[in-house]
Design a protein around this motif. Structure first.
Motif, PDB file in Angstrom:
ATOM      1  N   GLU A   1      40.415  39.898  35.547  1.00  0.00           N
ATOM      2  CA  GLU A   1      41.006  39.217  36.692  1.00  0.00           C
ATOM      3  C   GLU A   1      40.048  39.276  37.864  1.00  0.00           C
ATOM      4  O   GLU A   1      39.216  40.183  37.969  1.00  0.00           O
ATOM      5  N   SER A   2      40.121  38.311  38.743  1.00  0.00           N
ATOM      6  CA  SER A   2      39.282  38.284  39.944  1.00  0.00           C
ATOM      7  C   SER A   2      40.138  38.626  41.156  1.00  0.00           C
ATOM      8  O   SER A   2      41.335  38.889  41.040  1.00  0.00           O
ATOM      9  N   LYS A   3      39.530  38.623  42.327  1.00  0.00           N
ATOM     10  CA  LYS A   3      40.258  39.009  43.526  1.00  0.00           C
ATOM     11  C   LYS A   3      41.457  38.106  43.801  1.00  0.00           C
ATOM     12  O   LYS A   3      42.492  38.548  44.274  1.00  0.00           O
ATOM     13  N   LYS A   4      41.308  36.832  43.481  1.00  0.00           N
ATOM     14  CA  LYS A   4      42.360  35.881  43.832  1.00  0.00           C
ATOM     15  C   LYS A   4      43.007  35.213  42.618  1.00  0.00           C
ATOM     16  O   LYS A   4      43.774  34.279  42.777  1.00  0.00           O
ATOM     17  N   MET A   5      42.696  35.682  41.411  1.00  0.00           N
ATOM     18  CA  MET A   5      43.295  35.061  40.233  1.00  0.00           C
ATOM     19  C   MET A   5      43.511  36.092  39.129  1.00  0.00           C
ATOM     20  O   MET A   5      42.576  36.793  38.724  1.00  0.00           O
ATOM     21  N   ALA A   6      44.740  36.165  38.638  1.00  0.00           N
ATOM     22  CA  ALA A   6      45.092  37.076  37.562  1.00  0.00           C
ATOM     23  C   ALA A   6      44.710  36.486  36.206  1.00  0.00           C
ATOM     24  O   ALA A   6      44.514  35.273  36.073  1.00  0.00           O
ATOM     25  N   VAL A   7      44.609  37.339  35.199  1.00  0.00           N
ATOM     26  CA  VAL A   7      44.255  36.905  33.854  1.00  0.00           C
ATOM     27  C   VAL A   7      45.266  35.889  33.329  1.00  0.00           C
ATOM     28  O   VAL A   7      44.908  34.905  32.673  1.00  0.00           O
ATOM     29  N   ILE A   8      46.537  36.092  33.630  1.00  0.00           N
ATOM     30  CA  ILE A   8      47.588  35.216  33.120  1.00  0.00           C
ATOM     31  C   ILE A   8      47.396  33.775  33.613  1.00  0.00           C
ATOM     32  O   ILE A   8      47.671  32.815  32.883  1.00  0.00           O
ATOM     33  N   GLU A   9      46.891  33.614  34.837  1.00  0.00           N
ATOM     34  CA  GLU A   9      46.649  32.264  35.351  1.00  0.00           C
ATOM     35  C   GLU A   9      45.400  31.662  34.729  1.00  0.00           C
ATOM     36  O   GLU A   9      45.368  30.467  34.414  1.00  0.00           O
ATOM     37  N   LYS A  10      44.364  32.472  34.518  1.00  0.00           N
ATOM     38  CA  LYS A  10      43.143  31.968  33.890  1.00  0.00           C
ATOM     39  C   LYS A  10      43.425  31.454  32.482  1.00  0.00           C
ATOM     40  O   LYS A  10      42.985  30.359  32.108  1.00  0.00           O
TER      41      LYS A  10
ATOM     42  N   HIS B   1      35.858  28.302  31.926  1.00  0.00           N
ATOM     43  CA  HIS B   1      34.691  28.778  31.180  1.00  0.00           C
ATOM     44  C   HIS B   1      34.725  30.290  30.956  1.00  0.00           C
ATOM     45  O   HIS B   1      34.159  30.778  29.971  1.00  0.00           O
ATOM     46  N   GLU B   2      35.360  31.032  31.826  1.00  0.00           N
ATOM     47  CA  GLU B   2      35.504  32.476  31.596  1.00  0.00           C
ATOM     48  C   GLU B   2      36.342  32.742  30.349  1.00  0.00           C
ATOM     49  O   GLU B   2      35.994  33.581  29.516  1.00  0.00           O
TER      50      GLU B   2
END
Length: 397
Positions: free
Chosen positions: A86-95, A128-129
């Motif tokens: 996950e990034s600072k502004k996006m959780a794994v579930i959204e990616k 792409h991640e």
């Protein structure tokens, strides 16, 4: 007079410079400092994904082509095993939601950005991640595809239950371990390079060869071939290239293949110049042992054609590939195959698979058996005495 004229010119020049400077400052301010919000929906991307997962089960099927429990499990595994973070502004579930939603609907970056209330750049980066986590192009992680697109046991022990408990195939095909076939998947190729990618229907495609077991899970895929490539060439390259780790049949076992492939040991083809496809026996049953063998061979081998049908029905992106690089398009195809297997192995109530399981003659999408491959290719006409005997023994049982 000259002094007054020079003063007027200086004032005019000063006014022009002031106006231009003010304009430049204003442009810079509105472009780089003050930005009017664009994505202003109350429901953010993560909130929408959460809402779908907690809502009626059909919403998750429509959006992500899988049950919510399978989607959540996929997110956990991609994070725990394959390096997705996950990034600072996006959780794994959204990616993962962005990635699967794109594959499922085959829509543009702009449409996905509107749905998830993100910029196009953010959508592309998240896509792409996840693609990297599944395809495994990083050095640190293998990728989900490499772990799931393979046989459960490369030694192929025992008899597949789909054969063992079906009197149509047992004991005739007890040594069969799976099926091999190819399919064409649409490619997005620059016009100057399209010629070698043009498949049988004239549009640019990738020729993808795959093997699958009788549970409709793919055990091997060969990617990267242009649509103009002959199936036999793709097949022989897979067999002879050690790095591809093609799951070759053990002694005494064999794959079911159609007439487009070489007749050699370990690969059982139907009788030539004999009725083959099930549709050809609708109005007239088999009249001899060879026709009976071909009908059973066709019925059992249709497993891979139905698998391709499920694959293309679930992932619309395979029908209209976006303008990715060729390498990325191949990774997308690999990811679609991997998710197909993942859903098959982790879901017991998947609607598409259940429909296929309950209706043996149901063929999803447009993936129908080709007309018998009457190809004048010398390699395809080679015969294997061992496989001829296997074929004759089954026909005479």
């Amino acid at each position: 007079m000259d002094i007054e004229r020079r003063k007027k010119k200086r004032r005019k020049l000063f006014w022009i410079m002031t106006t231009c400077t003010t304009g430049l400052v204003a442009t810079y301010f509105y472009k780089y400092i003050y930005k009017e919000p664009c994505m202003t929906s109350i429901l953010t991307g993560e909130q929408w994904v959460t809402d779908v997962l907690s809502g009626h089960y059909i919403r998750c099927i429509n959006a992500f082509r899988m049950e919510s429990s399978v989607f959540k499990q996929l997110c956990e595994e991609l994070q725990a095993k394959y390096g997705l973070r996950e990034s600072k502004k996006m959780a794994v579930i959204e990616k993962v939601g962005i990635f699967v939603y794109t594959l499922a609907l085959g829509i543009s970056n702009r449409d996905v950005a509107e749905r998830f209330q993100r910029s196009g750049e953010t959508i592309s980066r998240a896509f792409h991640e996840v693609l990297e986590a599944i395809s495994g192009r990083t050095r640190a992680y293998m990728g989900l595809a490499r772990d799931i697109i393979k046989p459960q046991d490369a030694s192929f022990p025992g008899i597949p239950p789909q054969i063992e408990y079906d009197p149509r195939y047992m004991p005739y095909f007890k040594d069969a371990i799976g099926c091999i076939d190819g399919t064409h998947i649409n490619a997005c190729i620059p016009e100057t390079e399209q010629l070698r990618y043009r498949g049988r229907k004239g549009n640019p495609t990738f020729n993808v060869m795959a093997t699958c077991d009788f549970d409709m899970c793919f055990t091997f895929i060969s990617l990267g071939w242009e649509g103009s490539a002959h199936d036999t060439r793709v097949f022989l390259h897979a067999l002879n290239t050690q790095e591809l780790n093609f799951p070759k049949p053990p002694e005494g076992k064999y794959y079911l293949v159609d007439k487009g492939y070489p007749d050699r040991k370990g690969y059982l083809v139907p009788y030539p110049k004999t009725r083959y496809h099930k549709d050809e026996f609708t109005n007239m049953p088999p009249t001899n042992e060879r026709e009976a063998f071909n009908r059973s061979h066709s019925s059992l081998r249709s497993c891979i054609e139905r698998s391709f049908g499920v694959l293309k029905k679930r992932w619309k992106i395979l029908g209209q590939m976006p303008q990715f690089s060729v390498e990325t398009q191949l990774d997308v195809i690999m990811a679609a195959f991997a998710l197909h297997n993942y859903i098959r192995k982790n879901s017991t109530e998947d609607l598409i698979f259940r429909m296929v399981d309950e209706n043996p003659d149901y063929m999803p999408c447009e993936e129908l058996p080709d007309v018998i491959h009457a190809r004048n290719n010398e390699t395809s006409r080679e015969t294997s005495k061992e496989m001829e005997k296997v074929r004759d023994d089954i026909a005479l049982l």
